[in-house]
Scaffold this motif. Structure first.
Motif, PDB file in Angstrom:
ATOM      1  N   GLU A  79      42.945  26.245  33.345  1.00 37.08           N
ATOM      2  CA  GLU A  79      42.245  26.471  34.387  1.00 37.08           C
ATOM      3  C   GLU A  79      41.377  27.734  34.461  1.00 37.08           C
ATOM      4  OE1 GLU A  79      42.824  26.377  39.107  1.00 37.08           O
ATOM      5  OE2 GLU A  79      44.569  25.898  37.894  1.00 37.08           O
ATOM      6  N   LEU A  80      42.211  28.802  33.887  1.00 37.59           N
ATOM      7  CA  LEU A  80      41.411  30.200  34.046  1.00 37.59           C
ATOM      8  C   LEU A  80      40.414  30.247  32.972  1.00 37.59           C
ATOM      9  CD1 LEU A  80      44.743  32.723  33.841  1.00 37.59           C
ATOM     10  CD2 LEU A  80      43.062  32.030  35.800  1.00 37.59           C
ATOM     11  N   ARG A  81      40.703  29.368  31.890  1.00 34.57           N
ATOM     12  CA  ARG A  81      39.431  29.298  30.798  1.00 34.57           C
ATOM     13  C   ARG A  81      38.141  28.795  31.373  1.00 34.57           C
ATOM     14  NH1 ARG A  81      37.269  25.552  26.981  1.00 34.57           N
ATOM     15  NH2 ARG A  81      38.835  23.774  27.378  1.00 34.57           N
ATOM     16  N   HIS A  82      38.099  27.833  32.425  1.00 34.13           N
ATOM     17  CA  HIS A  82      37.216  27.283  32.971  1.00 34.13           C
ATOM     18  C   HIS A  82      36.510  28.354  34.079  1.00 34.13           C
ATOM     19  CE1 HIS A  82      37.137  23.431  30.637  1.00 34.13           C
ATOM     20  NE2 HIS A  82      38.239  23.403  30.941  1.00 34.13           N
ATOM     21  N   ILE A  83      37.271  28.992  34.706  1.00 29.85           N
ATOM     22  CA  ILE A  83      36.858  30.202  35.639  1.00 29.85           C
ATOM     23  C   ILE A  83      36.028  31.037  35.058  1.00 29.85           C
ATOM     24  CG2 ILE A  83      37.565  31.775  37.180  1.00 29.85           C
ATOM     25  CD1 ILE A  83      39.999  30.257  37.935  1.00 29.85           C
ATOM     26  N   VAL A  84      36.422  31.457  33.619  1.00 29.56           N
ATOM     27  CA  VAL A  84      35.792  32.386  32.911  1.00 29.56           C
ATOM     28  C   VAL A  84      34.494  31.770  32.455  1.00 29.56           C
ATOM     29  CG1 VAL A  84      35.709  33.631  30.661  1.00 29.56           C
ATOM     30  CG2 VAL A  84      37.702  33.559  32.052  1.00 29.56           C
ATOM     31  N   ASP A  85      34.484  30.429  32.239  1.00 34.20           N
ATOM     32  CA  ASP A  85      33.103  29.801  31.888  1.00 34.20           C
ATOM     33  C   ASP A  85      31.997  30.011  33.317  1.00 34.20           C
ATOM     34  OD1 ASP A  85      33.782  28.609  29.568  1.00 34.20           O
ATOM     35  OD2 ASP A  85      34.455  26.756  30.320  1.00 34.20           O
ATOM     36  N   ASN A  86      32.555  29.675  34.397  1.00 32.41           N
ATOM     37  CA  ASN A  86      31.787  30.277  35.864  1.00 32.41           C
ATOM     38  C   ASN A  86      31.223  31.577  35.695  1.00 32.41           C
ATOM     39  OD1 ASN A  86      31.774  27.465  36.384  1.00 32.41           O
ATOM     40  ND2 ASN A  86      33.799  27.560  37.509  1.00 32.41           N
ATOM     41  N   VAL A  87      32.198  32.465  35.246  1.00 38.70           N
ATOM     42  CA  VAL A  87      31.954  33.867  35.412  1.00 38.70           C
ATOM     43  C   VAL A  87      30.685  34.228  34.645  1.00 38.70           C
ATOM     44  CG1 VAL A  87      32.461  36.133  34.550  1.00 38.70           C
ATOM     45  CG2 VAL A  87      34.181  34.869  35.672  1.00 38.70           C
ATOM     46  N   PHE A  88      30.297  33.267  33.482  1.00 38.71           N
ATOM     47  CA  PHE A  88      29.132  33.414  32.638  1.00 38.71           C
ATOM     48  C   PHE A  88      27.905  32.330  33.020  1.00 38.71           C
ATOM     49  CE2 PHE A  88      32.296  35.693  30.312  1.00 38.71           C
ATOM     50  CZ  PHE A  88      31.602  36.820  29.751  1.00 38.71           C
ATOM     51  N   HIS A  89      28.142  31.879  34.186  1.00 35.83           N
ATOM     52  CA  HIS A  89      27.179  31.044  34.524  1.00 35.83           C
ATOM     53  C   HIS A  89      25.894  31.559  34.927  1.00 35.83           C
ATOM     54  CE1 HIS A  89      25.250  27.741  37.146  1.00 35.83           C
ATOM     55  NE2 HIS A  89      25.043  28.651  37.994  1.00 35.83           N
TER      56      HIS A  89
ATOM     57  N   VAL B 241      17.799  35.166  37.979  1.00 37.18           N
ATOM     58  CA  VAL B 241      18.926  36.314  38.632  1.00 37.18           C
ATOM     59  C   VAL B 241      19.800  36.311  37.570  1.00 37.18           C
ATOM     60  CG1 VAL B 241      18.300  35.897  41.020  1.00 37.18           C
ATOM     61  CG2 VAL B 241      20.140  34.315  39.862  1.00 37.18           C
ATOM     62  N   GLY B 242      19.952  35.532  36.569  1.00 39.58           N
ATOM     63  CA  GLY B 242      20.969  35.882  35.647  1.00 39.58           C
ATOM     64  C   GLY B 242      22.325  35.682  35.894  1.00 39.58           C
ATOM     65  N   MET B 243      23.331  36.389  35.738  1.00 42.71           N
ATOM     66  CA  MET B 243      24.840  36.176  36.236  1.00 42.71           C
ATOM     67  C   MET B 243      24.829  36.704  37.712  1.00 42.71           C
ATOM     68  SD  MET B 243      27.261  36.691  32.653  1.00 42.71           S
ATOM     69  CE  MET B 243      26.301  38.335  32.537  1.00 42.71           C
ATOM     70  N   ASN B 244      24.117  37.130  38.374  1.00 42.03           N
ATOM     71  CA  ASN B 244      24.109  37.702  39.642  1.00 42.03           C
ATOM     72  C   ASN B 244      23.714  36.461  40.623  1.00 42.03           C
ATOM     73  OD1 ASN B 244      24.556  39.598  41.872  1.00 42.03           O
ATOM     74  ND2 ASN B 244      22.301  40.177  41.808  1.00 42.03           N
ATOM     75  N   ASN B 245      24.756  35.548  40.577  1.00 42.12           N
ATOM     76  CA  ASN B 245      24.430  34.406  41.526  1.00 42.12           C
ATOM     77  C   ASN B 245      26.006  34.143  42.175  1.00 42.12           C
ATOM     78  OD1 ASN B 245      26.172  32.335  39.761  1.00 42.12           O
ATOM     79  ND2 ASN B 245      24.760  33.325  38.271  1.00 42.12           N
ATOM     80  N   GLU B 246      25.928  33.068  43.262  1.00 42.72           N
ATOM     81  CA  GLU B 246      27.071  32.837  43.901  1.00 42.72           C
ATOM     82  C   GLU B 246      28.239  32.471  42.927  1.00 42.72           C
ATOM     83  OE1 GLU B 246      26.259  30.627  47.251  1.00 42.72           O
ATOM     84  OE2 GLU B 246      24.994  31.723  48.113  1.00 42.72           O
ATOM     85  N   THR B 247      27.679  31.340  42.001  1.00 44.85           N
ATOM     86  CA  THR B 247      28.894  30.575  41.307  1.00 44.85           C
ATOM     87  C   THR B 247      29.799  31.829  40.298  1.00 44.85           C
ATOM     88  OG1 THR B 247      27.665  28.876  41.130  1.00 44.85           O
ATOM     89  CG2 THR B 247      29.350  29.005  39.432  1.00 44.85           C
ATOM     90  N   SER B 248      28.575  32.652  39.944  1.00 48.09           N
ATOM     91  CA  SER B 248      29.448  33.639  38.839  1.00 48.09           C
ATOM     92  C   SER B 248      30.335  34.664  39.622  1.00 48.09           C
ATOM     93  CB  SER B 248      28.243  34.432  38.228  1.00 48.09           C
ATOM     94  OG  SER B 248      28.861  35.532  37.186  1.00 48.09           O
ATOM     95  N   LEU B 249      29.933  35.097  40.846  1.00 47.07           N
ATOM     96  CA  LEU B 249      30.487  36.296  41.329  1.00 47.07           C
ATOM     97  C   LEU B 249      31.797  35.763  42.245  1.00 47.07           C
ATOM     98  CD1 LEU B 249      27.431  37.891  43.327  1.00 47.07           C
ATOM     99  CD2 LEU B 249      28.837  38.568  41.260  1.00 47.07           C
ATOM    100  N   ALA B 250      31.645  34.462  42.525  1.00 53.96           N
ATOM    101  CA  ALA B 250      32.904  33.713  43.157  1.00 53.96           C
ATOM    102  C   ALA B 250      33.942  33.608  42.102  1.00 53.96           C
ATOM    103  CB  ALA B 250      32.637  32.272  43.991  1.00 53.96           C
ATOM    104  N   ALA B 251      33.551  33.220  40.800  1.00 58.95           N
ATOM    105  CA  ALA B 251      34.290  32.963  39.722  1.00 58.95           C
ATOM    106  C   ALA B 251      34.938  34.264  39.360  1.00 58.95           C
ATOM    107  CB  ALA B 251      33.848  32.201  38.667  1.00 58.95           C
ATOM    108  N   LEU B 252      34.156  35.345  39.385  1.00 63.84           N
ATOM    109  CA  LEU B 252      34.665  36.675  38.964  1.00 63.84           C
ATOM    110  C   LEU B 252      35.932  37.280  40.132  1.00 63.84           C
ATOM    111  CD1 LEU B 252      34.262  38.939  37.017  1.00 63.84           C
ATOM    112  CD2 LEU B 252      32.821  40.009  38.666  1.00 63.84           C
ATOM    113  N   GLY B 253      35.572  36.705  41.347  1.00 63.28           N
ATOM    114  CA  GLY B 253      36.676  37.174  42.498  1.00 63.28           C
ATOM    115  C   GLY B 253      37.743  36.191  42.438  1.00 63.28           C
ATOM    116  N   GLU B 254      37.690  35.055  41.856  1.00 61.17           N
ATOM    117  CA  GLU B 254      39.098  34.299  41.720  1.00 61.17           C
ATOM    118  C   GLU B 254      39.664  34.581  40.465  1.00 61.17           C
ATOM    119  OE1 GLU B 254      39.964  29.533  41.319  1.00 61.17           O
ATOM    120  OE2 GLU B 254      37.956  30.143  41.307  1.00 61.17           O
ATOM    121  N   LEU B 255      39.059  34.969  39.383  1.00 61.01           N
ATOM    122  CA  LEU B 255      39.891  35.613  38.212  1.00 61.01           C
ATOM    123  C   LEU B 255      40.719  36.713  38.499  1.00 61.01           C
ATOM    124  CD1 LEU B 255      40.163  34.623  35.233  1.00 61.01           C
ATOM    125  CD2 LEU B 255      38.161  36.363  34.792  1.00 61.01           C
ATOM    126  N   GLY B 256      39.959  37.527  39.253  1.00 58.54           N
ATOM    127  CA  GLY B 256      40.618  38.711  39.539  1.00 58.54           C
ATOM    128  C   GLY B 256      41.731  38.546  40.447  1.00 58.54           C
TER     129      GLY B 256
END
Length: 396
Positions: free
Chosen positions: A154-164, A169-184
């Motif tokens: 599950e964490l592996r796929h969260i990391v995939d979303n971090v690099f969405h 806008v690149g990685m400065n998007n809702e999916t990436s930022l939400a995944a970063l918060g969840e991973l932390g």
């Protein structure tokens, strides 16, 4: 040179950026992008200088184009820090990659490779990245950190979303930022557990670590934010870039079957081949810095307080440094490449990444001395800092 345009977010560059990077090296080694407001360095010598001079080329404003800010970040994220705080925290993170710990993982890495690859023997084909390369590194870094097996997939796929990545806008998007918060949040929860249930893992080491307070100089424990930042960096960096590198190894060696055959005949060439593939197709070909003063280079001057992109992927193909750089050569004698960075920000996990890649490639060649990549069904992952195969179907 009005037709010479490059930026690290443009999706059309994901497949083959090298011809354009060659033009940058030849025509505009100190390139200025007026549309997005940054400079870019593409020659090996200039990028090496930038890595060596961390005081002038600062990391404290962010290290990807879309995250860079005019003011330094007040953060615990070590890759966004300069000395002296970077030096202090780097010493702590280095505990994760002691020679003892990395060496102890050798046999375990072989076992994980066997568990992932053996079921594919006789299958006729599989996705080399999704079924192997993207699973091996997060499994290894999880063992090192102390992440239980039940959470790893599950964490592996969260990391995939971090690099969405999203266009514009690149990685400065809702999916990436939400995944970063969840991973932390998910990884940070393990530190609370280690305070009452210590183990022989990196989570426990970091919980018990002490640093000198920046104001009083007195020893203190790491804050929850600092602990979560360490965990995010170690898990995501330890997962993503090695997965891309192994994918590149399988892809590049399929394009050079004669050299793949040499590795089968002489596995002693594999460590050198890993270095050559890192040069030839770096998994993180783009990084960013912020200038703290005016910098004059052979190709021009960069003013103070400028965003500067270091195109590592271009440095690895610079004919000023390497002979015939667009050709993979597993016999090439490499004294230096920029793929793991250089200087004070040299990748802390480089030794582990090399070990995983060496063992992963050796175990692959042991089972399949030949394979063919289905290029039509290959998918690429491309962000403003990471580039490599996301799906790589191979026939075996």
């Amino acid at each position: 040179m009005t037709d010479l345009y490059w930026d690290p977010i443009a999706p059309e560059l994901r497949d083959d950026p090298y011809p354009l990077w060659r033009r940058l090296r030849d025509e505009a080694p100190v390139y200025r992008n007026d549309r997005l407001g940054f400079y870019a360095l593409s020659r090996f010598d200039d990028i090496e200088l930038a890595h060596r001079d961390a005081e002038t080329f600062s990391s404290s404003h962010g290290t990807t184009l879309e995250t860079m800010a005019p003011d330094p970040y007040d953060t615990a994220m070590i890759i966004w820090l300069d000395a002296p705080k970077h030096t202090t925290l780097r010493k702590l993170v280095s505990r994760a990659f002691t020679v003892r710990r990395v060496t102890m993982l050798e046999e375990r890495i072989h076992e994980i490779c066997a568990q992932l690859l053996d079921p594919q023997v006789g299958s006729g084909g599989f996705d080399y990245v999704q079924d192997f390369a993207a699973i091996l590194p997060p499994t290894v870094i999880s063992i090192l950190l102390g992440v239980p097996g039940s959470e790893r997939e599950e964490l592996r796929h969260i990391v995939d979303n971090v690099f969405h990545m999203e266009e514009g806008v690149g990685m400065n998007n809702e999916t990436s930022l939400a995944a970063l918060g969840e991973l932390g949040q998910r990884l940070g929860a393990h530190f609370a557990d280690r305070r009452t249930h210590p183990r022989d893992d990196v989570f426990t080491d970091l919980v018990n670590a002490e640093v000198a307070d920046e104001v009083t100089g007195e020893p203190r424990r790491l804050t929850d934010e600092e602990l979560a930042s360490f965990a995010i960096l170690l898990f995501s960096a330890g997962s993503e870039t090695v997965a891309r590198h192994l994918g590149w190894a399988a892809s590049a060696l399929d394009e050079y079957p004669d050299q793949r055959a040499e590795l089968v005949r002489d596995p002693g060439l594999i460590p050198g081949a890993i270095e050559e593939i890192l040069r030839y197709e770096p998994p993180s070909p783009v990084n960013a810095r912020w200038t703290t003063r005016d910098v004059t280079l052979p190709g021009g001057t960069i003013p103070a307080n400028s965003r500067v992109i270091l195109i590592t992927g271009s440095a690895g193909r610079d004919e000023r440094r390497y002979a015939d750089p667009d050709r993979l050569d597993v016999h090439r004698k490499l004294d230096l490449h920029m793929t793991f960075g250089y200087g004070v920000h040299f990748c802390l996990g480089a030794a582990l990444a090399r070990r995983e890649a060496r063992i992963g490639l050796a175990e692959t060649l042991l089972r399949w001395p030949q394979w063919s990549v289905d290029r039509a069904r290959t998918d690429m992952l491309y962000t403003s800092t990471v580039r490599g195969p996301l799906r790589l179907p191979i026939r075996v």
